[in-house]
Scaffold this active site. Structure first.
Site, PDB file in Angstrom:
ATOM      1  N   HIS A 208     -10.138 -31.524   1.838  1.00 46.73           N
ATOM      2  CA  HIS A 208      -9.017 -30.879   2.543  1.00 46.73           C
ATOM      3  C   HIS A 208      -9.141 -29.362   2.590  1.00 46.73           C
ATOM      4  CE1 HIS A 208      -6.291 -29.346  -0.774  1.00 46.73           C
ATOM      5  NE2 HIS A 208      -7.055 -30.150  -1.490  1.00 46.73           N
ATOM      6  N   CYS A 334       6.037 -19.376 -10.358  1.00 47.28           N
ATOM      7  CA  CYS A 334       7.461 -19.217 -10.649  1.00 47.28           C
ATOM      8  C   CYS A 334       7.776 -19.920 -11.961  1.00 47.28           C
ATOM      9  CB  CYS A 334       8.285 -19.870  -9.549  1.00 47.28           C
ATOM     10  SG  CYS A 334       8.227 -18.938  -8.021  1.00 47.28           S
TER      11      CYS A 334
HETATM   12  C1  LIG Z   1     -11.180 -23.451  -6.922  1.00 51.18           C
HETATM   13  C2  LIG Z   1     -10.385 -24.709  -6.845  1.00 51.18           C
HETATM   14  N1  LIG Z   1     -10.695 -25.726  -7.650  1.00 51.18           N
HETATM   15  C3  LIG Z   1     -10.011 -26.883  -7.613  1.00 51.18           C
HETATM   16  C4  LIG Z   1      -8.952 -27.078  -6.756  1.00 51.18           C
HETATM   17  C5  LIG Z   1      -8.217 -28.384  -6.729  1.00 51.18           C
HETATM   18  O1  LIG Z   1      -8.557 -29.094  -5.576  1.00 51.18           O
HETATM   19  P1  LIG Z   1      -7.906 -30.490  -5.153  1.00 51.18           P
HETATM   20  O2  LIG Z   1      -6.664 -30.144  -4.421  1.00 51.18           O
HETATM   21  O3  LIG Z   1      -8.898 -31.135  -4.254  1.00 51.18           O
HETATM   22  O4  LIG Z   1      -7.678 -31.290  -6.369  1.00 51.18           O
HETATM   23  C6  LIG Z   1      -8.580 -26.032  -5.900  1.00 51.18           C
HETATM   24  C7  LIG Z   1      -7.427 -26.191  -5.005  1.00 51.18           C
HETATM   25  O5  LIG Z   1      -6.754 -25.265  -4.650  1.00 51.18           O
HETATM   26  C8  LIG Z   1      -9.327 -24.815  -5.948  1.00 51.18           C
HETATM   27  O6  LIG Z   1      -9.033 -23.805  -5.137  1.00 51.18           O
END
Ligand SMILES: Cc1ncc(COP(=O)(O)O)c(C=O)c1O
Length: 406
Positions: A208, A334
């Site tokens: 995503h 928050c």
């Molecule tokens: C650097 C990083 N690692 C892990 C994640 C977690 O990803 P997921 O939503 O696919 O679990 C994110 C999501 O924002 C992220 O930016």
């Protein structure tokens, strides 16, 4: 090209949180919610059809990473991938050592599993980063020990966008036979990510974040690397991740990988870089007391992070949302209606006020010049009006958003 303007009066600059699905991704997924509903573990023709689609997606993911299909394990996203990599390696190598190194600006999806491991007796240490968010390589080398079993380093930071020197770290790890895990969730699909060039043993990605569906991701596990399974159950994926696969989402992820490769070749991410620079230069020029956080150029195409003196990031986002339907975000959390400063912004040495003021705009392939210009047109006035509010009113404004966010 993906348009983020499917809702009128919206400017979507939160692609680092999630991207809109590419229409071709959705098209590819739809049949698997309907007639092609088979379980890929079933022997009959409907099952074989799903299995075929799954294995095609495995090849598509592998091709984007320069990996072998057999090195790709599907999962639910980067949180699961990180948990699998960290806990799996720790359990596998505990007889060899219990020391793990990571940076002090990792995502919670790395930080929290490592905190769990620390409670189980592993020693987790955090390597500092410099004022632009780049890992201190000297400190890293000095912190390595004979019992270090694993290093986990993000490819690009999700708040700052700064890219890490993964190749340099992997060369050091290789020389000492230490395994390296890379959370590449913010880079895959946006810049070339080649697991061999990076020299990593494990790499996490999430669909995503690059125009694929939520709930699908993959862990690259280099051939020869053994780690304990996180999700136990059936024999799916050679026992490396049990559970009936999310076929539709995985098919969508495969297509998103193909689309990303072509988009990068067509310069679509260069367009994002150009717009990012327009936003950076325009903001620093027109908003007094604004600062760019992170490295000026060594960053993932779409992520920009500013601090504005005298205001909280939340207030700015709320106002821009009210005015033009802007979707952006902050790194602050928050807590009970007040704002915790972003740990990442504190780690790069910002003082408390500026660490609370962090505002992330993350651009995507569908972002237009007109959208950036609209943000630039409004920002100086909104920043000034927030600065003019008395502090109590500012807190109330931010408190209202905290309540909304739960
Ligand atoms: C650097 C990083 N690692 C892990 C994640 C977690 O990803 P997921 O939503 O696919 O679990 C994110 C999501 O924002 C992220 O930016």
């Amino acid at each position: 090209m993906v348009s983020s303007n499917f809702i009128p009066a919206m400017i979507y600059l939160d692609h680092a949180a999630t991207t809109p699905m590419h229409p071709a991704v959705l098209d590819a997924m739809m049949p698997f919610f309907g007639a092609r509903f088979g379980n890929p573990s079933s022997l009959h023709h409907l099952g074989r059809d799903a299995k075929f689609a799954l294995e095609r997606a495995r090849e598509q993911v592998a091709a984007l990473l320069g990996a072998r299909a057999s090195e790709i394990v599907f999962n639910s996203g980067a949180t699961e991938g990180n948990n699998h990599a960290l806990k799996g390696v720790a359990a596998q190598l505990k007889a060899k050592g219990r020391h793990i190194l990571t940076s002090n600006i990792e995502h919670d999806a790395v930080l929290h599993p490592l905190q769990s491991l620390a409670k189980e007796g592993y020693e987790v240490e955090f390597v500092p980063v410099d004022s632009q968010g780049i890992l201190d390589l000297e400190a890293f080398q000095a912190m390595l020990r004979p019992d270090t079993i694993l290093v986990s380093l993000m490819h690009a930071n999700n708040e700052l966008g700064t890219l890490q020197p993964v190749e340099a770290v992997s060369a050091i790890c290789r020389a000492r036979a230490i395994w390296l895990h890379v959370d590449a969730c913010q880079t895959v699909g946006h810049i070339p990510v080649d697991v061999k060039a990076l020299g990593c043993d494990l790499l996490t990605l999430s669909a995503h974040k690059f125009y694929g569906p939520k709930g699908a991701g993959a862990l690259y596990i280099r051939r020869g690397v053994r780690l304990e399974t996180l999700v136990e159950g059936g024999h799916q994926q050679k026992g490396r991740r049990a559970g009936t696969e999310n076929v539709a989402a995985i098919v969508g992820m495969g297509v998103a990988c193909d689309i990303a490769r072509v988009a990068m070749q067509n310069g679509e991410e260069d367009h994002v870089v150009a717009l990012r620079q327009r936003l950076i230069e325009g903001t620093l020029r027109s908003v007094e007391g604004s600062y760019l956080n992170g490295h000026p150029t060594n960053r993932v195409p779409g992520i920009v992070n500013f601090s504005f003196e005298g205001i909280e990031g939340e207030g700015l986002i709320l106002e821009l949302d009210a005015k033009v339907g802007l979707c952006a975000s902050t790194g602050s959390a928050c807590a009970a209606g007040s704002l915790d400063p972003s740990p990442t912004l504190l780690a790069i040495g910002l003082e408390l006020g500026l660490a609370r003021a962090g505002t992330r705009f993350s651009l995507g392939r569908g972002t237009t010049e007109a959208e950036i210009d609209e943000v630039l047109r409004l920002m100086p006035g909104v920043v000034e009006s927030l600065r003019a509010l008395n502090p109590a009113a500012r807190v109330a404004l931010v408190g209202a958003q905290c309540d909304n966010a739960g």
